[in-house]
Design an enzyme around this catalytic site. Sequence first.
Site, PDB file in Angstrom:
ATOM      1  CG  ASN A  26     -13.004  35.220  -7.050  1.00  0.00           C
ATOM      2  OD1 ASN A  26     -13.870  36.393  -7.319  1.00  0.00           O
ATOM      3  ND2 ASN A  26     -13.221  34.291  -7.795  1.00  0.00           N
ATOM      4  CB  CYS A  71     -21.257  35.416 -10.089  1.00  0.00           C
ATOM      5  SG  CYS A  71     -20.687  36.071  -9.103  1.00  0.00           S
ATOM      6  N   GLY A 122      -8.433  26.003 -14.113  1.00  0.00           N
ATOM      7  CA  GLY A 122      -7.078  25.667 -13.836  1.00  0.00           C
ATOM      8  C   GLY A 122      -6.075  25.026 -14.573  1.00  0.00           C
ATOM      9  CG  ASN A 139     -21.399  35.296 -14.595  1.00  0.00           C
ATOM     10  OD1 ASN A 139     -21.192  34.567 -13.743  1.00  0.00           O
ATOM     11  ND2 ASN A 139     -20.694  36.455 -13.526  1.00  0.00           N
ATOM     12  CB  ILE A 152     -16.455  24.525 -14.911  1.00  0.00           C
ATOM     13  CG1 ILE A 152     -15.942  24.576 -13.918  1.00  0.00           C
ATOM     14  CG2 ILE A 152     -17.842  23.754 -15.241  1.00  0.00           C
ATOM     15  CD1 ILE A 152     -15.339  23.804 -13.075  1.00  0.00           C
ATOM     16  CG  LEU A 180     -20.951  40.031  -9.895  1.00  0.00           C
ATOM     17  CD1 LEU A 180     -22.531  39.782 -10.589  1.00  0.00           C
ATOM     18  CD2 LEU A 180     -20.221  39.942 -11.466  1.00  0.00           C
ATOM     19  CG  ASN A 238     -18.687  37.662 -17.245  1.00  0.00           C
ATOM     20  OD1 ASN A 238     -19.203  37.467 -16.471  1.00  0.00           O
ATOM     21  ND2 ASN A 238     -18.106  35.891 -17.671  1.00  0.00           N
TER      22      ASN A 238
END
Lengths: 286, 381
Positions: free
Chosen positions: B132, B193, B307, B190, B254, B136, B162
């Site tokens: 992705n 990013c 995951g 964050n 992460i 933002l 966030n």
Amino acid sequence: MRLASAELVDSREILPGQWLQAYHAPDLAVGSRAGQFVHVRTGDFSGLVLRRPFSLNTTDPATGIVTLHFRVVGRGTEWFTRLRPGDAIDLLGPLGRPFEVDPRSQHLLLIAGGLGIAGVRMLADEAIRAGRQVTLLFGAASARDVYPSSLLPDEVEYVVATDDGSLGHHGFVTELVTGYEAWADQAFACGPTPMLAALAQLVAGRRDRLGVAKLGRKRGGGKTVAAGSPAARRKSFLQVSMEQNMGCAVGACLGCVVMTTSGTPQRVCREGPVFAYDEIAWEGGW
Amino acid sequence: MKPKRRAMTSTARPVAGKRASVPREPRRSEGARSPALATTRPRPAVGPRASEAPAVVEIAPSQVDLRVDLGRGLILPNPIMVASGTFGYGIEYGDVVDVDRLGGICCKGTTLKPRIGNPPPRVTETPGGMLNSIGLQNPGVDAVIEKYARTWATWRTPVIVNVAGESVHEYVEVARRLDGVPGVAGIELNISCPNVGAGGLQFAIDAGAAGEVTAAVRRATDLPLLVKLSPNVADIRPIARAIADAGADALTAINTLSGIALSPRRDRPLLGNIYGGLSGPALKPVALRIVYEAVQAVNIPVVAIGGVTELNDVLDFLAVGAVAVQVGTAIFADPTVPIRLADELAATCARQGMLAYRELIATALPAAKGRPSSKGVEYRP
């Protein structure tokens, strides 16, 4: 919007690489509207982590049958073709905002490019049920890709264009539109983005061509309605159903946006997939 | 060395010792164990019998204590959170997900000013995951507070905002505006990013910059402060240490791993932004490694993300020392996953006679000096 389980009833390859599947999903068959879509989960999460968005092709509240029409483009869509009657899949829907038909519109022009037929197919049913006249302009690469007329309601006038001239008009489907723009009260289109952009450009000049540009109030001219609202879309001559890579399909991930003329990206899954043609910034504008 | 974890394990040490050492192997193979084998060769000290032994009193899943203390008063009702960017502002899934049963909600990355994000396409599927590059997109912190905070305040589930930015000043200003807003339970910084040009990642790849921005935000707010680590670094430990020393209450590990995908015709990169962040099951081994390293480098709780799809993923991350997990990409396939994982975690604990899920934490870490050994010496000859 709900999570529903659907059982495959029938699965057919109606055109080369294009499948029509009928699912028993009573929850979805009731209350869904033309233009909305479902987000379908594939069986193998370890490899295919995303659901696949499919237009609701037809729904039948009486039998609870929902049909999906898709083309095999990768491993996900290929997985669906291997399903057998009786297999169950997991659907999230109905999602997105539907086509908005003005109550006064009697003549509806539907324009579909290739698989875009799946996006407007259900609107033909709805319009005919409401006593409206429907003309469907369909464009494909060649005769072998033309949607079978047997799958359309009898009442629909069906006009075909092929790029190679093997059936119907020789050329793009957009070239047929000017012949119907005086007849049509509203137009609804789904297909490749270049086709939709060409239609939008065509429609922008329609009022001048027809000489109605200065004829004063029509379709509630004086009132201002917020762009993007159902009322504003209802007044638009052309509504388009947009396509974009999608993540969540409920508006959470912001993955499926298109740029609009207001300068704000809008979510295809939430504010769309149906937009008024003049909402979309066809040149991009990022 | 690790006061927090020691406190957790010490209360349950007599039983935890046995449980942690012996059933670790059998837990995985429980399904494969044949009943015939169990009856013909009774081995009382091995397998689930050992863990069932102390459970004389049946424990119901509802009795299992799933609460997580992330510090500074931030208590999660259970350790299954939803990850930033995958759950919007908590309202998008509507009736499909009961938000009050989630452990915590990290909302979409929020910046000082509105951002329109990156050009599409922004997402694509990849083997075992997805890329992705949203960039933002968000309406800015003031609009977020005005639109959503009132709703958040009515929820039992804590909402952690966030926060992203391009400069230390921006991070600080956003944090200041969130401070004291009812409905905002905490901040997740964050600094990692990968999808924005200026700022973003640069804070996550340098220990000095990471510590600086953390310290600045720490001074600006009393809200519980989580800092999200990037996997796009050579060594996470100095960065984790710098963030912890700067006053963060917890770490999140992460964020996505940077990658690209190609268009179907291979004539250009597929994503509008060229680069995207990889998430999903494909990322899990990387996340497991970084959590494993970060947990041993710092004394603050670590929230794992990467995951998580099924209970085994949750148990794995707990075993390497995470106190909670975030579910992200898996929500797209099945929005009910987080709630189901919380239920399954409680059921697993109950089945093994645990009154608190905390006993599952850090069982796979190497024994550190000063930390109670989890090796079951009583089973050695």
